[in-house]
Design an enzyme around this catalytic site. Structure first.
Site, short mmCIF file in Angstrom:
data_model
loop_
_atom_site.label_atom_id
_atom_site.label_comp_id
_atom_site.label_asym_id
_atom_site.label_seq_id
_atom_site.Cartn_x
_atom_site.Cartn_y
_atom_site.Cartn_z
N LEU A 20 0.84 -1.21 0.00
CA LEU A 20 0.00 0.00 0.00
C LEU A 20 0.87 1.26 0.00
O LEU A 20 0.51 2.28 -0.57
CB LEU A 20 -0.89 0.02 1.25
CG LEU A 20 -2.10 -0.91 1.25
CD1 LEU A 20 -2.77 -0.93 2.61
CD2 LEU A 20 -3.11 -0.47 0.19
N GLY A 21 2.00 1.18 0.65
CA GLY A 21 2.90 2.33 0.71
C GLY A 21 3.90 2.18 1.83
O GLY A 21 3.77 1.30 2.68
N VAL A 28 3.72 -0.91 4.36
CA VAL A 28 2.35 -1.22 4.78
C VAL A 28 1.71 -2.01 3.63
O VAL A 28 1.83 -1.63 2.46
CB VAL A 28 1.55 0.07 5.07
CG1 VAL A 28 0.13 -0.27 5.52
CG2 VAL A 28 2.25 0.91 6.13
N LYS A 48 0.80 -3.34 8.89
CA LYS A 48 2.00 -2.52 9.00
C LYS A 48 3.16 -3.39 9.44
O LYS A 48 2.99 -4.24 10.33
CB LYS A 48 1.78 -1.42 10.03
CG LYS A 48 0.71 -0.45 9.62
CD LYS A 48 0.69 0.76 10.51
CE LYS A 48 0.17 1.94 9.74
NZ LYS A 48 0.44 3.20 10.36
N ASP A 150 -2.23 16.78 16.09
CA ASP A 150 -1.77 16.77 14.70
C ASP A 150 -2.91 16.44 13.75
O ASP A 150 -2.74 15.67 12.80
CB ASP A 150 -0.62 15.74 14.57
CG ASP A 150 0.17 15.93 13.28
OD1 ASP A 150 -0.06 16.93 12.58
OD2 ASP A 150 1.00 15.06 12.97
N ARG A 154 -3.96 14.95 6.05
CA ARG A 154 -3.02 13.83 5.81
C ARG A 154 -3.15 12.76 6.89
O ARG A 154 -2.74 11.63 6.69
CB ARG A 154 -1.57 14.34 5.75
CG ARG A 154 -1.11 14.96 7.04
CD ARG A 154 0.29 15.55 7.03
NE ARG A 154 0.50 16.26 8.28
CZ ARG A 154 0.09 17.50 8.53
NH1 ARG A 154 -0.50 18.20 7.58
NH2 ARG A 154 0.26 18.05 9.72
N ASN A 155 -3.71 13.12 8.04
CA ASN A 155 -3.85 12.17 9.14
C ASN A 155 -5.27 11.61 9.28
O ASN A 155 -5.59 10.98 10.28
CB ASN A 155 -3.41 12.81 10.46
CG ASN A 155 -1.90 12.96 10.50
OD1 ASN A 155 -1.19 12.19 9.86
ND2 ASN A 155 -1.41 13.95 11.22
N ASP A 168 -4.53 6.41 12.27
CA ASP A 168 -3.72 6.07 13.45
C ASP A 168 -2.68 7.16 13.67
O ASP A 168 -2.37 7.95 12.79
CB ASP A 168 -3.10 4.67 13.36
CG ASP A 168 -2.28 4.49 12.12
OD1 ASP A 168 -2.31 5.38 11.27
OD2 ASP A 168 -1.62 3.45 12.00
P1 ADP Z 1 3.40 4.93 9.44
O1 ADP Z 1 2.33 5.32 10.42
O2 ADP Z 1 4.02 3.63 9.78
O3 ADP Z 1 4.37 6.02 9.17
P2 ADP Z 1 1.64 5.51 7.32
O4 ADP Z 1 0.43 5.55 8.12
O5 ADP Z 1 2.30 6.75 6.86
O6 ADP Z 1 2.69 4.62 8.06
O7 ADP Z 1 1.26 4.65 6.06
C1 ADP Z 1 2.12 4.35 4.99
C2 ADP Z 1 1.25 4.05 3.77
O8 ADP Z 1 0.30 3.05 4.08
C3 ADP Z 1 0.45 5.24 3.27
O9 ADP Z 1 0.43 5.17 1.86
C4 ADP Z 1 -0.94 5.02 3.83
O10 ADP Z 1 -1.91 5.57 2.99
C5 ADP Z 1 -1.02 3.51 3.87
N1 ADP Z 1 -1.85 3.10 5.01
C6 ADP Z 1 -1.58 3.24 6.32
N2 ADP Z 1 -2.56 2.78 7.09
C7 ADP Z 1 -3.51 2.34 6.26
C8 ADP Z 1 -4.79 1.76 6.44
N3 ADP Z 1 -5.29 1.53 7.65
N4 ADP Z 1 -5.49 1.43 5.34
C9 ADP Z 1 -5.01 1.66 4.10
N5 ADP Z 1 -3.81 2.20 3.87
C10 ADP Z 1 -3.06 2.55 4.93
#
Ligand code: ADP
Length: 380
Positions: A20-21, A28, A48, A150, A154-155, A168
């Protein structure tokens, strides 16, 4: 130290499907988990992971960050579903939000976006629905004594059915790193989402979360433009502390801007609470909101009643002349600083949504101090 608990899921119940990213600790994935949701044999989830190269300390930090979510159970806050802490790699299982973060989603809706999913920009009804969902997640967090610090598009995350939820915590500082700024030796700060008092004193409360909520509304209305575009972080700091505000865009509907205006009251106590925000827009929300929202839950009602009772007890010695009532209300708000008495569904807090309230955003410029409801009060 991380001690496995009832959130632990056996590794063999997990299947990874696609990336997913990149997250701050590792990749993730989208995947499938068996038996993590009651009544569901298989659930599509976000998984994750932590990089293989991560130290023990980083793995524990990752698990502890995820563990914050164990406390929450709200439709409008992304759910933690489980943890695989035994063996490698360490996994955290979250509710899958297929449409990603709200900022990227809003940008994809711009007519010229390469990844436009073939949808028009959101209507006022859709924007109001997003506002209600975010406010509901925030109202739940606030009731659980959690200050977000925050809140930003974006969150927030967007589900398959377009529901917006609070994501999260501790995420996305990597993807949108220009949204953060290191102020004089401090940690990275989301200055463009911060209230004047947070910028000045580093104080974060539910009231400063409401300010950030106003900025999220602005992001929704502008399809995620950068707030205060063209100004440096230092300029934004000074501008906001001196009472400057984001501009209203021509296309921004009145009702949405009215919510922003209220959220950006310079005096934190004059901003509405998240409950009051929902109260003011609830008639415009989808019928299903009633079924899923914290706002309409028994939990919310009983908590409100408890707080209202406590407040009523404290009011017993209030003298009955109007001027001293005003003073009492102000000191009650002080006492609660950060946790004002919230008016529950059905109880209208007079004053907060008064259209005649002057647009005050300069220190000392307040005319109509917010008045908390007093028993048998005829003064407000
Ligand atoms: P971290 O909190 O570990 O830094 P992120 O939340 O930034 O990770 O997520 C990294 C990538 O995974 C992003 O592209 C985000 O959109 C995707 N992602 C994170 N959580 C979810 C989720 N619950 N469902 C779908 N995609 C997610």
């Amino acid at each position: 130290m991380y001690v496995p608990d009832e959130w632990e899921v056996p590794r063999e119940k997990m299947t990874m499907c696609r990336e997913l990213g990149q997250g701050s600790f590792g990749m993730v994935y989208e995947g499938i988990a068996k038996c993590v949701v009651k009544g569901d044999m298989e659930t599509q989830v976000a998984i994750k992971t932590v990089n293989e190269s991560a130290s023990m300390r980083e793995r524990i930090e990752f698990l502890n960050e995820a563990s914050v979510m164990k406390e929450f159970n709200c439709h409008h806050v992304v759910r933690l579903l489980g943890v695989v802490s035994q063996g490698q790699p360490t996994l955290v299982i979250m509710e899958l939000m297929t449409r990603g973060d709200l900022k990227s989603y809003l940008r994809s809706l711009r007519p010229d976006a390469e990844n436009n999913p073939g949808q028009p920009p959101p209507t006022l009804k859709k924007m109001t629905q997003m506002a209600g969902e975010i406010a509901d997640g925030m109202s739940y967090l606030n009731a659980n004594k959690f200050v977000h610090r925050d809140l930003a598009a974006r969150n927030c995350m967007v589900a398959e059915d377009y529901t917006v939820k609070i994501g999260d915590f501790g995420m996305t500082r990597d993807i949108y790193e220009t949204d953060y700024y290191r102020k004089g030796g401090k940690g990275l700060l989301p200055v463009r989402w911060m209230s004047p008092e947070s910028l000045k004193d580093g104080v974060f409360t539910t009231n400063s979360d409401v300010w950030s909520f106003g900025v999220v509304l602005w992001e929704i209305a502008t399809l995620a433009e950068q707030p205060y575009q063209g100004m440096s972080n230092e300029q934004v700091l000074r501008f906001v502390m001196e009472g400057g505000l984001l501009e209203r865009q021509e296309s921004c509907p009145d009702s949405l801007f009215e919510l922003m205006r209220l959220s950006w009251q310079y005096n934190p106590k004059m901003r509405p609470s998240f409950t009051e925000i929902i109260q003011s827009i609830k008639v415009d929300l989808e019928p299903c909101f009633k079924e899923v929202a914290y706002f309409y839950s028994e939990e919310c009602k009983s908590r409100d009643q408890e707080e209202f009772d406590m407040e009523t007890e404290n009011m017993e010695s209030v003298p009955l002349d109007p001027s001293s009532m005003l003073q009492h209300a102000a000191s009650a708000a002080d006492k609660h600083s950060g946790h004002k008495v919230e008016n529950g569904p059905g109880i209208v807090l007079r004053g907060s949504f008064d259209e005649r309230q002057p647009y005050t955003h300069m220190n000392g410029g307040r005319k109509n101090e917010k008045v908390l409801p007093l028993p048998q009060s005829t003064a407000c």
